[in-house]
Design a protein around this motif. Structure first.
Motif, PDB file in Angstrom:
ATOM      1  N   SER A   5      21.183 -30.014 -38.180  1.00  0.00           N
ATOM      2  CA  SER A   5      20.641 -30.810 -39.281  1.00  0.00           C
ATOM      3  C   SER A   5      19.140 -30.950 -39.102  1.00  0.00           C
ATOM      4  N   GLY A   6      18.471 -31.174 -40.210  1.00  0.00           N
ATOM      5  CA  GLY A   6      17.026 -31.327 -40.177  1.00  0.00           C
ATOM      6  C   GLY A   6      16.552 -32.159 -41.343  1.00  0.00           C
ATOM      7  N   LYS A   7      15.313 -32.597 -41.240  1.00  0.00           N
ATOM      8  CA  LYS A   7      14.718 -33.439 -42.269  1.00  0.00           C
ATOM      9  C   LYS A   7      13.636 -32.641 -42.986  1.00  0.00           C
ATOM     10  N   ILE A   8      13.643 -32.672 -44.310  1.00  0.00           N
ATOM     11  CA  ILE A   8      12.661 -31.949 -45.108  1.00  0.00           C
ATOM     12  C   ILE A   8      11.308 -32.645 -44.967  1.00  0.00           C
ATOM     13  N   VAL A   9      10.281 -31.856 -44.576  1.00  0.00           N
ATOM     14  CA  VAL A   9       8.941 -32.416 -44.428  1.00  0.00           C
ATOM     15  C   VAL A   9       7.974 -31.882 -45.484  1.00  0.00           C
ATOM     16  N   GLU A  12       8.142 -26.279 -51.029  1.00  0.00           N
ATOM     17  CA  GLU A  12       7.404 -25.220 -51.712  1.00  0.00           C
ATOM     18  C   GLU A  12       8.290 -24.692 -52.838  1.00  0.00           C
ATOM     19  N   PRO A  13       7.737 -23.970 -53.792  1.00  0.00           N
ATOM     20  CA  PRO A  13       8.547 -23.467 -54.913  1.00  0.00           C
ATOM     21  C   PRO A  13       9.729 -22.588 -54.483  1.00  0.00           C
ATOM     22  N   ASP A  14       9.574 -21.827 -53.375  1.00  0.00           N
ATOM     23  CA  ASP A  14      10.640 -20.914 -52.961  1.00  0.00           C
ATOM     24  C   ASP A  14      11.261 -21.255 -51.613  1.00  0.00           C
ATOM     25  N   GLY A  15      10.892 -22.391 -51.032  1.00  0.00           N
ATOM     26  CA  GLY A  15      11.453 -22.728 -49.734  1.00  0.00           C
ATOM     27  C   GLY A  15      11.141 -24.150 -49.304  1.00  0.00           C
ATOM     28  N   LEU A  16      11.726 -24.530 -48.177  1.00  0.00           N
ATOM     29  CA  LEU A  16      11.559 -25.864 -47.619  1.00  0.00           C
ATOM     30  C   LEU A  16      11.064 -25.756 -46.186  1.00  0.00           C
ATOM     31  N   TRP A  17      10.190 -26.673 -45.790  1.00  0.00           N
ATOM     32  CA  TRP A  17       9.828 -26.813 -44.388  1.00  0.00           C
ATOM     33  C   TRP A  17      10.687 -27.938 -43.840  1.00  0.00           C
ATOM     34  N   VAL A  18      11.430 -27.629 -42.786  1.00  0.00           N
ATOM     35  CA  VAL A  18      12.402 -28.568 -42.228  1.00  0.00           C
ATOM     36  C   VAL A  18      12.059 -28.844 -40.774  1.00  0.00           C
ATOM     37  N   GLU A  19      12.088 -30.125 -40.395  1.00  0.00           N
ATOM     38  CA  GLU A  19      11.859 -30.544 -39.016  1.00  0.00           C
ATOM     39  C   GLU A  19      13.214 -30.718 -38.341  1.00  0.00           C
TER      40      GLU A  19
END
Length: 151
Positions: A5-9, A12-19
């Motif tokens: 599991s991760g938290k969205i930080v 972007e239009p085509d993706g997510l940066w996840v911590e």
């Protein structure tokens, strides 16, 4: 599939940066008390930022701070581990044996082994750079424990 599991930080239009904080493997490993990774994660709260493709989903469906689940195929983890650990080790041994059979002295044989180790590390780094955008090696969003397939 390994689930984390991760938290969205960032979105972007085509993706997510996840911590992510790697805890799932640390809780089940037999070497838990003798592992440096577990110790670092406890004290430093070691986090990793991963970019995850939305795979055609709308970025408006996600919000910063939301917790999501990511999946990574076991084969990717196993093959990556073999590459990272065995290529430098095998190149160290090959360079050491080649120098030894060539009649080099102890110092030159040791130096050849170290150069082989570095060459193996450079080879692994090059391979990681070449395959960094390969969708088969990237984590995927998991919804309802079913990974989303890419077209």
């Amino acid at each position: 599939m390994l689930i984390e599991s991760g938290k969205i930080v960032a979105i972007e239009p085509d993706g997510l940066w996840v911590e992510t904080i790697s805890r799932s493997t640390c809780g089940s490993c037999a070497a838990q008390k003798g592992c440096g990774q577990s110790l670092l994660a406890k004290f430093a709260g070691h986090t990793t930022f991963i970019w995850v493709s939305l795979g055609g989903r709308d970025s408006q469906d996600y919000s910063i701070g939301e917790t999501i689940e990511l999946g990574v195929p076991e084969a990717v983890v196993a093959n990556g581990s073999l590459l990272v650990y065995f290529v430098p080790l095998l190149s160290l041994l090959a360079a050491t044996l080649a120098a030894s059979y060539a009649g080099a002295g102890e110092g030159l044989t040791t130096l050849a082994g170290l150069l082989g180790l570095v060459a193996g590390g450079v080879l692994v780094r090059w391979r990681a750079h070449v395959t960094r955008h390969d969708s088969r090696l990237q984590p995927v969003l998991v919804e309802g424990r079913q990974p989303v397939k890419f077209a």
